[in-house]
Write a protein that holds these residues in place. Structure first.
Motif, PDB file in Angstrom:
ATOM      1  N   ARG A   1      -5.691   7.885  -5.475  1.00  0.00           N
ATOM      2  CA  ARG A   1      -6.175   9.090  -4.778  1.00  0.00           C
ATOM      3  C   ARG A   1      -6.447   8.825  -3.306  1.00  0.00           C
ATOM      4  O   ARG A   1      -6.215   9.673  -2.456  1.00  0.00           O
ATOM      5  N   ARG A   2      -6.962   7.633  -3.028  1.00  0.00           N
ATOM      6  CA  ARG A   2      -7.277   7.308  -1.645  1.00  0.00           C
ATOM      7  C   ARG A   2      -5.996   7.160  -0.812  1.00  0.00           C
ATOM      8  O   ARG A   2      -5.898   7.656   0.296  1.00  0.00           O
ATOM      9  N   ASN A   3      -5.010   6.474  -1.409  1.00  0.00           N
ATOM     10  CA  ASN A   3      -3.766   6.237  -0.657  1.00  0.00           C
ATOM     11  C   ASN A   3      -2.869   7.460  -0.578  1.00  0.00           C
ATOM     12  O   ASN A   3      -2.159   7.656   0.397  1.00  0.00           O
ATOM     13  N   PHE A   4      -2.864   8.262  -1.629  1.00  0.00           N
ATOM     14  CA  PHE A   4      -1.949   9.419  -1.669  1.00  0.00           C
ATOM     15  C   PHE A   4      -2.718  10.678  -2.056  1.00  0.00           C
ATOM     16  O   PHE A   4      -2.525  11.242  -3.134  1.00  0.00           O
ATOM     17  N   PRO A   5      -3.614  11.095  -1.196  1.00  0.00           N
ATOM     18  CA  PRO A   5      -4.491  12.218  -1.562  1.00  0.00           C
ATOM     19  C   PRO A   5      -3.752  13.536  -1.765  1.00  0.00           C
ATOM     20  O   PRO A   5      -4.265  14.436  -2.416  1.00  0.00           O
ATOM     21  N   PHE A   6      -2.545  13.656  -1.221  1.00  0.00           N
ATOM     22  CA  PHE A   6      -1.823  14.942  -1.344  1.00  0.00           C
ATOM     23  C   PHE A   6      -0.587  14.807  -2.201  1.00  0.00           C
ATOM     24  O   PHE A   6       0.407  15.499  -2.009  1.00  0.00           O
ATOM     25  N   SER A   7      -0.641  13.914  -3.156  1.00  0.00           N
ATOM     26  CA  SER A   7       0.511  13.674  -4.015  1.00  0.00           C
ATOM     27  C   SER A   7       0.841  14.909  -4.850  1.00  0.00           C
ATOM     28  O   SER A   7      -0.052  15.655  -5.264  1.00  0.00           O
ATOM     29  N   ASP A   8       2.144  15.106  -5.083  1.00  0.00           N
ATOM     30  CA  ASP A   8       2.578  16.219  -5.931  1.00  0.00           C
ATOM     31  C   ASP A   8       2.577  15.834  -7.413  1.00  0.00           C
ATOM     32  O   ASP A   8       2.873  16.658  -8.262  1.00  0.00           O
ATOM     33  N   ARG A   9       2.300  14.589  -7.687  1.00  0.00           N
ATOM     34  CA  ARG A   9       2.413  14.135  -9.074  1.00  0.00           C
ATOM     35  C   ARG A   9       1.235  14.615  -9.917  1.00  0.00           C
ATOM     36  O   ARG A   9       0.171  14.946  -9.390  1.00  0.00           O
TER      37      ARG A   9
ATOM     38  N   LYS B   1       0.816  -1.215   0.000  1.00  0.00           N
ATOM     39  CA  LYS B   1       0.000   0.000   0.000  1.00  0.00           C
ATOM     40  C   LYS B   1       0.845   1.258   0.000  1.00  0.00           C
ATOM     41  O   LYS B   1       0.391   2.309  -0.422  1.00  0.00           O
ATOM     42  N   SER B   2       2.063   1.160   0.536  1.00  0.00           N
ATOM     43  CA  SER B   2       2.815   2.381   0.801  1.00  0.00           C
ATOM     44  C   SER B   2       3.662   2.833  -0.378  1.00  0.00           C
ATOM     45  O   SER B   2       4.364   3.831  -0.270  1.00  0.00           O
ATOM     46  N   GLU B   3       3.630   2.126  -1.487  1.00  0.00           N
ATOM     47  CA  GLU B   3       4.469   2.486  -2.648  1.00  0.00           C
ATOM     48  C   GLU B   3       3.624   3.275  -3.635  1.00  0.00           C
ATOM     49  O   GLU B   3       2.794   2.714  -4.350  1.00  0.00           O
TER      50      GLU B   3
ATOM     51  N   ASP C   1      -1.954  14.922 -12.006  1.00  0.00           N
ATOM     52  CA  ASP C   1      -3.192  14.182 -11.787  1.00  0.00           C
ATOM     53  C   ASP C   1      -3.396  13.139 -12.885  1.00  0.00           C
ATOM     54  O   ASP C   1      -3.158  13.384 -14.069  1.00  0.00           O
TER      55      ASP C   1
END
Lengths: 377, 178
Positions: B146-154, B115-117, B156
């Motif tokens: 989106r659920r796991n990394f809602p604040f990703s800088d990548r 989950k963390s990758e 969209d």
């Protein structure tokens, strides 16, 4: 032969130091099962960042520590922040490796330090126990890094990046050597414990329970789970919480020794100290009688300020349960880009340099052999 | 022997770090393209080493997926293709096979609990877009990221989806014309 001694008291130790690693594993597995990956960042904000504050409180808040290490406390952060900024610009991989290695050294040294406190409190062990304990922690921890699939994934791919393409046979050979060396050291350690007991020195069994519970957490999450989420949450919970507990107890006892108002009585001091640990006025003001609550509140406030400074969303406090912000960066105007890049460098420096400063301070403020430190244990 | 003091220990750490930094500055390992030596080397590559050591682990499956993606990317950038555009359909088929394989590995990694990758969630969604998978599967993959990394800088994934669909459409039009 056996003489038990506790860091806080029997009941508190069973919860915070002996049982807490198992609770941390359970919480981490629960987070992995029911929460999104952002939970790791949330634990960082609720536990890891506030535990840095505990260091700043001790080093800059206690007059005694401030006077003793004034030079290092002023120059250290300047050097760390400056070199971090340089590292981010010219040698980012080196900086990452430095942070990674120091983080792990810091983690194992914390458990080593706590196990030393167990011997100090129970007046157990002999003149060589500290060195053998240090060796034990190093062997167990490095073995985990060298053999655990979670960590081979990290340093193995890094070796390839550094043009050292190791084969599966080489990895396997490294694992065998590591397990062999650890087993040999454990035998030597056991021999030393038996020899020490025969020489009439008492053994504190609680110390060994503490070491076992710590390494159960690390080995279990490294070998039995397949995600840094579980390791990261369990490790951060154990490390940060135990650190805050010991700092809390230390400050309490130091305050008692300094004659400030306190809820608890000071313990008898093993070695007489010539000068009492006078707290700075700011520290005295920050630490009224509701000290524990004050520390928790300050920890949360500190994490909030940190998050605002590094421009990360406040929703990260919410374990992915509170999530209302849009994903993805919005379009930027050309004029904003250089300003944003400048701030990014500042934020990245904060993220890297604050933990390194914490590792550095901890490397000299927690020497159990130091009579002044013993006064607060 | 010199006694360890706070300043001496900091100096020692930073002298070692400075030496490593100098090596990095000269060799620039950070500039080695990810996948060139790590994932895609046919003789020695990290994913296969991990698969030998720790088969059926989520991390291994993720790495094998990355390797398939790198192989696919390399195939697409081949100079042979640039010299002879008529080979495009054949290349597209091979590319599709590699990406299908990557998607299978990514799915296994997710099923095994990784989950963390972030790269796993992100690249899985991209791979599904590139193989023109069922839109519902793509939607699901984007939602997982989106659920796991809602604040990703990548960037969209919906934006990338539009760009990939446009790109694939252009390739399809070109091959029809030829």
């Amino acid at each position: 032969m056996f003489r038990s001694g506790y860091i806080l008291d029997a009941r508190a130790d069973w919860f915070w130091f002996l049982g807490f690693p198992f609770l941390a594993i359970a919480i981490a597995l629960g987070c992995h099962e029911w929460l999104p990956a952002i939970a790791l960042a949330s634990i960082g904000l609720w536990i890891t960042i506030p535990h840095h504050l505990a260091t700043w409180l001790r080093t800059y808040g206690l007059g005694e520590d401030w006077r003793r290490w004034k030079g290092a406390l002023i120059a250290g952060p300047v050097v760390v922040f400056a070199t971090t900024m340089l590292g981010l610009r010219w040698a980012p991989m080196t900086l990452l490796v430095l942070g990674f290695l120091w983080d792990h050294q810091h983690s194992l040294m914390q458990q080593y330090g706590l196990s030393r406190i167990y011997d100090f409190k129970a007046r157990t062990g002999g003149p060589w126990t500290a060195r053998f304990d240090l060796g034990l922690h190093w062997f167990l921890y490095v073995n985990m890094l060298l053999t655990g699939p979670l960590f081979i994934r990290l340093w193995g791919s890094e070796a390839y990046q550094w043009r050292l393409p190791l084969s599966a046979e080489t990895f396997r050979w490294i694992q065998h050597v590591s397990w062999g060396a650890t087993a040999a050291y454990l035998l030597i350690y056991l021999g030393q414990v038996i020899w020490s007991a025969r020489a009439g020195r008492a053994i504190n069994p609680v110390k060994y329970l503490f070491i076992c519970s710590s390494y159960v957490l690390w080995y279990f999450t490294t070998w039995q789970t397949d995600s840094f989420l579980v390791f990261g949450i369990a490790h951060r919970l154990m490390h940060g919480t135990q650190y805050m507990v010991i700092v809390n107890s230390y400050l309490d006892r130091k305050r008692a020794a300094a004659g400030l108002s306190t809820q608890h009585e000071a313990i008898p001091v093993a070695t007489p100290i010539s000068s009492p640990p006078v707290a700075s006025p700011a520290f005295a003001w920050l630490m009224p009688s509701g000290r524990t609550l004050a520390i928790i509140g300050m920890g949360a406030a500190y994490a909030l300020v940190y998050q605002l400074l590094v421009l990360r969303p406040l929703d990260e406090f919410g374990f992915g349960v509170v999530n209302f912000m849009r994903v993805g960066a919005g379009p930027q105007r050309i004029g904003d880009i250089s300003r944003a890049a400048g701030y990014d460098l500042f934020a990245a420096t904060m993220v890297q340099a604050l933990p390194i400063t914490h590792y550095y301070f901890d490397s000299f403020i927690w020497k159990v052999s130091d009579p002044r430190l013993q006064q607060g244990l | 022997m010199l006694r360890s003091t706070p300043c001496r220990s900091l100096a020692m750490v930073y002298v070692l770090a400075a030496l490593a930094g100098l090596v990095e500055f000269h060799r620039r390992p950070a500039n080695v393209p990810v996948g060139a030596d790590t994932d895609g080397n046919p003789v020695r590559n990290f994913p296969e080493a991990m698969a030998t050591l720790f088969p059926n682990r989520a991390e291994t499956e993720y790495l094998l997926g990355r390797r398939c993606e790198v192989i696919a990317e390399r195939r697409f950038k081949s100079s042979v293709l640039q010299r002879n555009p008529k080979l495009l359909p054949q290349f597209m088929n091979a590319l599709n096979d590699d990406l299908q394989e990557a998607a299978r590995h990514y799915e296994r990694a997710q099923a095994l609990g990784l989950k963390s990758e972030e790269n796993l969630d992100y690249n899985y969604a991209l791979t599904l877009m590139r193989i023109r998978a069922d839109p519902a599967r793509i939607d699901n993959a984007i939602a997982t990221w989106r659920r796991n990394f809602p604040f990703s800088d990548r960037r969209d994934l919906e934006q990338r989806r539009q760009a990939i669909e446009k790109q694939l459409g252009a390739i399809r039009d070109n091959s029809v014309k030829e």
